[in-house]
Scaffold this motif. Sequence first.
Motif, short mmCIF file in Angstrom:
data_model
loop_
_atom_site.label_atom_id
_atom_site.label_comp_id
_atom_site.label_asym_id
_atom_site.label_seq_id
_atom_site.Cartn_x
_atom_site.Cartn_y
_atom_site.Cartn_z
N CYS A 73 -35.34 70.97 -6.12
CA CYS A 73 -35.34 70.58 -7.53
C CYS A 73 -33.94 70.72 -8.13
N LEU A 109 -35.82 65.22 -5.58
CA LEU A 109 -36.97 65.50 -6.45
C LEU A 109 -38.27 65.13 -5.76
N LEU A 127 -39.93 70.58 -12.47
CA LEU A 127 -39.83 69.38 -11.65
C LEU A 127 -40.35 68.17 -12.41
N ARG A 159 -38.18 64.82 -13.36
CA ARG A 159 -38.60 63.48 -12.96
C ARG A 159 -38.71 62.58 -14.19
#
Length: 273
Positions: A102, A127, A144, A148
């Motif tokens: 990450c 990712l 995370l 994203r």
Amino acid sequence: MEPAETPRTAGPAPGVPAARSAAGADALDRAVWRLRSRGCWDDAAALLEPHAAGFPPYAIRRAALLVERCMFTATGWAAAEDALRAAEALAGDNDERGAAACERGQLAYAATVLGVRDRADEARSALGRAAALLAPAAPGRPMLDFRRGLMAEHVADSPDSARAAYRRAHAGATAHGDALLLSFTWRHLAGLALRDGELAEARHGFAESLRIREELGFLVGTAPALVALADAAPPEEAAGLRAEAARLFRLMGGVPAWLAEHLADVPVAPAPS
């Protein structure tokens, strides 16, 4: 932009031996947070360095600090890369490998959006690797999801996908008690609301983001929150918000660097008496 980690007050970090747990770990966490919240990432990373060599959670935290420094200052890329490689080498389980991936994705994202080098493919790959490693309920999953969302909004220009990711991150941050991440999800959801013309929703989200940062004492992130709220405020309020943001920005030595273009012509508000 986005955070790298949040202050923790619920006990020692995973992997800390009993001799360094409890009060010792809490004191270290508090010292790291004080430095980080004022933009002293190198000093905060130096506090973690003696602990990072043998303990993956500390190595990942140290890497996260230096990645965040890159995002806020657009400098320190080599140090962040070195710290990330060390953390990746130490990671021993899926949560640790996922957390390191990450951070790898975040560093590549930062280089891309700041115009240093196009590393968008690397960011997506890292990712995606983190998503495969982190369980849905893992503590690192909300961060995370947020990152994203950043990729969807600022690289792929897909606001609907970004909104869905930010909402997942917001719910996860609420469940995990991650107040700083909540300040970021509030702000980015508000930014999408403003983009859609939902002014009241945008103002609420920006105000919540600012409130949380002020309560946490996240000084280095307060000027961006003020500027964001000014974008949704009436003109008579917006001028005061931007002036206070400019004062804080200069107090912090021009950090975050990407805020400079938004404040170049703003007069500095007088310091509170």
